[in-house]
Motif scaffolding. Structure first.
Motif, mmCIF file in Angstrom:
data_model
loop_
_atom_site.group_PDB
_atom_site.id
_atom_site.type_symbol
_atom_site.label_atom_id
_atom_site.label_comp_id
_atom_site.label_asym_id
_atom_site.label_seq_id
_atom_site.Cartn_x
_atom_site.Cartn_y
_atom_site.Cartn_z
ATOM 1 N N THR A 11 -6.125 -9.119 -26.432
ATOM 2 C CA THR A 11 -5.519 -8.069 -27.253
ATOM 3 C C THR A 11 -6.587 -7.111 -27.759
ATOM 4 N N ALA A 12 -7.738 -7.656 -28.172
ATOM 5 C CA ALA A 12 -8.851 -6.809 -28.606
ATOM 6 C C ALA A 12 -9.352 -5.939 -27.463
ATOM 7 N N CYS A 13 -9.440 -6.507 -26.270
ATOM 8 C CA CYS A 13 -9.877 -5.734 -25.101
ATOM 9 C C CYS A 13 -8.887 -4.618 -24.786
ATOM 10 N N SER A 14 -7.595 -4.899 -24.927
ATOM 11 C CA SER A 14 -6.571 -3.880 -24.695
ATOM 12 C C SER A 14 -6.712 -2.741 -25.688
ATOM 13 N N ALA A 15 -6.906 -3.095 -26.971
ATOM 14 C CA ALA A 15 -6.982 -2.078 -28.019
ATOM 15 C C ALA A 15 -8.205 -1.192 -27.875
ATOM 16 N N THR A 16 -9.284 -1.732 -27.328
ATOM 17 C CA THR A 16 -10.523 -0.961 -27.175
ATOM 18 C C THR A 16 -10.729 -0.451 -25.752
ATOM 19 N N ALA A 17 -9.760 -0.729 -24.868
ATOM 20 C CA ALA A 17 -9.890 -0.351 -23.454
ATOM 21 C C ALA A 17 -11.206 -0.855 -22.867
ATOM 22 N N ASN A 18 -11.580 -2.063 -23.245
ATOM 23 C CA ASN A 18 -12.852 -2.656 -22.811
ATOM 24 C C ASN A 18 -12.599 -3.514 -21.578
ATOM 25 N N VAL A 57 -13.794 2.947 -29.119
ATOM 26 C CA VAL A 57 -15.089 3.014 -28.433
ATOM 27 C C VAL A 57 -15.356 1.672 -27.805
ATOM 28 N N SER A 58 -15.763 1.655 -26.557
ATOM 29 C CA SER A 58 -16.074 0.401 -25.887
ATOM 30 C C SER A 58 -17.226 -0.281 -26.590
ATOM 31 N N LEU A 59 -17.090 -1.586 -26.797
ATOM 32 C CA LEU A 59 -18.122 -2.326 -27.529
ATOM 33 C C LEU A 59 -19.170 -2.938 -26.623
ATOM 34 N N GLY A 60 -19.001 -2.775 -25.322
ATOM 35 C CA GLY A 60 -20.013 -3.256 -24.395
ATOM 36 C C GLY A 60 -20.107 -4.754 -24.287
ATOM 37 N N TYR A 65 -5.099 -5.229 -18.427
ATOM 38 C CA TYR A 65 -5.400 -4.434 -17.229
ATOM 39 C C TYR A 65 -4.635 -3.112 -17.237
ATOM 40 N N SER A 66 -3.408 -3.160 -17.718
ATOM 41 C CA SER A 66 -2.610 -1.935 -17.793
ATOM 42 C C SER A 66 -3.260 -0.904 -18.701
ATOM 43 N N LYS A 67 -3.651 -1.321 -19.895
ATOM 44 C CA LYS A 67 -4.220 -0.381 -20.858
ATOM 45 C C LYS A 67 -5.641 0.026 -20.521
ATOM 46 N N CYS A 68 -6.264 -0.717 -19.612
ATOM 47 C CA CYS A 68 -7.601 -0.336 -19.143
ATOM 48 C C CYS A 68 -7.542 0.469 -17.850
ATOM 49 N N GLY A 69 -6.322 0.895 -17.464
ATOM 50 C CA GLY A 69 -6.185 1.765 -16.296
ATOM 51 C C GLY A 69 -6.176 1.052 -14.964
ATOM 52 N N ARG A 70 -5.865 -0.235 -14.957
ATOM 53 C CA ARG A 70 -5.898 -1.011 -13.716
ATOM 54 C C ARG A 70 -4.513 -1.613 -13.443
ATOM 55 N N ALA A 71 -3.595 -0.770 -12.960
ATOM 56 C CA ALA A 71 -2.233 -1.235 -12.678
ATOM 57 C C ALA A 71 -2.229 -2.282 -11.572
ATOM 58 N N MET A 72 -3.109 -2.121 -10.573
ATOM 59 C CA MET A 72 -3.160 -3.101 -9.484
ATOM 60 C C MET A 72 -3.661 -4.449 -9.979
ATOM 61 N N GLY A 73 -4.617 -4.436 -10.928
ATOM 62 C CA GLY A 73 -5.088 -5.688 -11.513
ATOM 63 C C GLY A 73 -3.973 -6.392 -12.264
ATOM 64 N N ALA A 74 -3.173 -5.605 -12.992
ATOM 65 C CA ALA A 74 -2.039 -6.177 -13.699
ATOM 66 C C ALA A 74 -1.046 -6.804 -12.725
ATOM 67 N N TYR A 86 -15.332 -6.450 -20.715
ATOM 68 C CA TYR A 86 -15.194 -7.675 -21.482
ATOM 69 C C TYR A 86 -13.882 -8.368 -21.139
ATOM 70 N N GLY A 87 -12.829 -7.586 -20.889
ATOM 71 C CA GLY A 87 -11.557 -8.178 -20.510
ATOM 72 C C GLY A 87 -11.662 -8.979 -19.225
ATOM 73 N N MET A 88 -12.452 -8.492 -18.267
ATOM 74 C CA MET A 88 -12.647 -9.227 -17.009
ATOM 75 C C MET A 88 -13.438 -10.512 -17.252
ATOM 76 N N GLN A 89 -14.369 -10.466 -18.197
ATOM 77 C CA GLN A 89 -15.108 -11.688 -18.549
ATOM 78 C C GLN A 89 -14.169 -12.733 -19.151
ATOM 79 N N VAL A 90 -13.268 -12.266 -20.022
ATOM 80 C CA VAL A 90 -12.295 -13.180 -20.615
ATOM 81 C C VAL A 90 -11.376 -13.743 -19.524
ATOM 82 N N HIS A 91 -11.017 -12.916 -18.567
ATOM 83 C CA HIS A 91 -10.191 -13.366 -17.448
ATOM 84 C C HIS A 91 -10.911 -14.477 -16.685
ATOM 85 N N CYS A 92 -12.191 -14.294 -16.439
ATOM 86 C CA CYS A 92 -12.970 -15.321 -15.739
ATOM 87 C C CYS A 92 -13.014 -16.619 -16.534
#
Length: 456
Positions: free
Chosen positions: A213-220, A453-456, A250-259, A223-229
């Motif tokens: 949820t945090a990754c979605s809110a920050t479009a990060n 802002v992306s938190l890196g 993935y949707s909110k980070c612009g990756r519809a195919m990932g979703a 980090y979202g992919m790391q959490v997925h792993c």
């Protein structure tokens, strides 16, 4: 050879009550017949029955039973308070809390935790602070109590107070406490602290969903992919809640195919899964894909019924893709087949769709019918109609909508800005200036814009 003693009828009935809650009324009658509920020395049967009524959603019956108890102990009072809190009766719970103390039973740790939950739900931080003071005196180093306190302060937006409780917790911190801090940080927008907390906690479905949820809110996305792993490595890839959070991320980070990849790999999908994936297509302007998925949902998942959110996603997808006829059909299907009454947000989508397609007359007729029904019209519907008038350069109707907006929401500075923008679009510069000056004259203040802002 001596035979084993037979269990008492009351013990048998109480075991039956815990394993077969549907028999609560019949067991109540049997306990009354045995006079077990009228014992002045044993409140256990009545307390068990009270809890059964509470679990069955019969708070009134539980309260009446408590009033009839000839003997009450701290457990009985706690059962009543828990019942009242569970059924959203905070005032009655507070009265019972004071009644417990007045009857000579000091609040136990269970009492305080239950009342803290009530304060958290109602965001009553002042009574919560008083309970906190009581807990300091009576419950030293109780991790369950500290979790309830963290939940209270996070619910009230007092993140620093919650973090202070967390840092001062004595003894080992369990997963529930970490999750309370993590989810609270996410809900309050403290995303950096949430990511930091994730490195310390034992991962489970709740912590992973909060992190996503945090990754979605920050479009990060990184980090979202790391959490997925981490979810894959820890075996949570089959968890429906985590998978739903991944679709949203993935949707909110612009990756519809990932979703869609996550969606296709799900072992079990609920209505949130389907709605989230349809919403992902809507967000990316893929209206045809959203409609195809909705039709597949009806065909392949007959046990999953679309809800109001599902239809909102479909209507939004149709609107952003210019699928006007399909949008109309969806609204009709929603009402006729699924018996879902459209909410204002559904009509907002339809008016926006018609405005984008240049069908301003149909949009106006819908707006007028909604305006005539006071319980269906809202400022959001008026805003959608004003935007439709601006897009179609409909000056006369736009002015009428603007006047209506000022009647129903005169103190909203955003409304004045929208009206000013409408006048600018139709080249009425003086009226636009007057709308903007009205913000200053009325002492209104528009909220400053912000961005993640992306938190890196």
């Amino acid at each position: 050879m001596a035979s084993a003693p037979r269990p008492s009828p009351v013990s048998f009935l109480l075991r039956l009550l815990s394993s077969h809650p549907s028999l609560t009324t019949a067991i109540h009658a049997a306990l009354l017949k045995s006079s077990s509920l009228s014992s002045p020395h044993n409140p256990i049967p009545a307390t068990a029955l009270l809890t059964a009524y509470a679990n069955a959603g019969l708070a009134g019956a539980a309260s009446r039973l408590f009033d009839e108890m000839p003997a009450r102990d701290a457990v009985a009072w706690n059962a009543l308070i828990a019942c009242l809190v569970r059924h959203a009766r905070p005032e009655a719970a507070a009265a019972a809390f004071h009644g417990m103390a007045g009857s000579g039973f000091p609040p136990t740790a269970a009492t305080l935790c239950t009342m803290l939950k009530a304060c958290a739900v109602s965001r009553a931080f002042r009574p919560g602070r008083q309970l906190h003071a009581r807990s300091v005196v009576s419950c030293h180093g109780d991790v369950i109590m500290d979790t309830a306190l963290v939940d209270l302060y996070m619910s009230c937006g007092l993140v620093k107070d919650a973090m202070r409780v967390f840092m001062l917790t004595k003894g080992p911190k369990d997963a529930a406490l970490y999750n309370a801090v993590l989810s609270g940080c996410v809900e309050n927008g403290w995303f950096r602290e949430a990511f930091s907390m994730l490195r310390c906690t034992v991962l489970n479905g709740i912590s992973l969903a909060s992190a996503l949820t945090a990754c979605s809110a920050t479009a990060n996305l990184a980090y979202g992919m790391q959490v997925h792993c981490k979810a894959l490595r820890c075996g949570f890839d089959s968890d429906t809640i985590v998978s739903n959070a991944l679709i949203d991320m993935y949707s909110k980070c612009g990756r519809a195919m990932g979703a869609r990849m996550v969606f296709d790999l799900m072992a079990g999908r609920n209505v949130v899964s389907w709605s989230s994936m349809i919403g992902a297509y809507s967000r990316h302007g893929l209206g045809v894909d959203a409609l195809d998925l909705f039709q597949r949902m009806e065909k392949d998942a007959p046990m999953v019924t679309p809800n109001a959110i599902t239809f909102l996603s479909v209507l939004s997808a149709c609107g952003h893709s210019g699928l006007v006829d399909e949008g109309r059909s969806m609204l009709h299907l929603m009402k006729s087949k699924y018996r879902i009454d459209p909410k204002p947000e559904h009509y907002v989508c339809l008016i926006d769709m018609l405005g984008r397609a240049g069908q301003i007359d149909e949009a106006w007729n819908l707006y007028c019918s909604l305006t005539a029904s006071q319980n269906k019209c809202s400022s959001a519907i008026c805003v959608a109609m004003l935007n439709a008038c601006r897009a179609n350069m409909d000056v006369l109707r736009g002015k009428k909508v603007a006047a209506h907006l000022l009647e129903i929401d005169p103190r909203n500075p955003g409304i004045h800005v929208l009206i000013a923008n409408f006048h600018s679009a139709i080249r009425q510069w003086s009226e636009s200036d007057e709308s903007r000056k009205g913000i200053v004259k009325k002492g209104l203040r528009k909220e400053a814009a912000s961005s993640h802002v992306s938190l890196g």
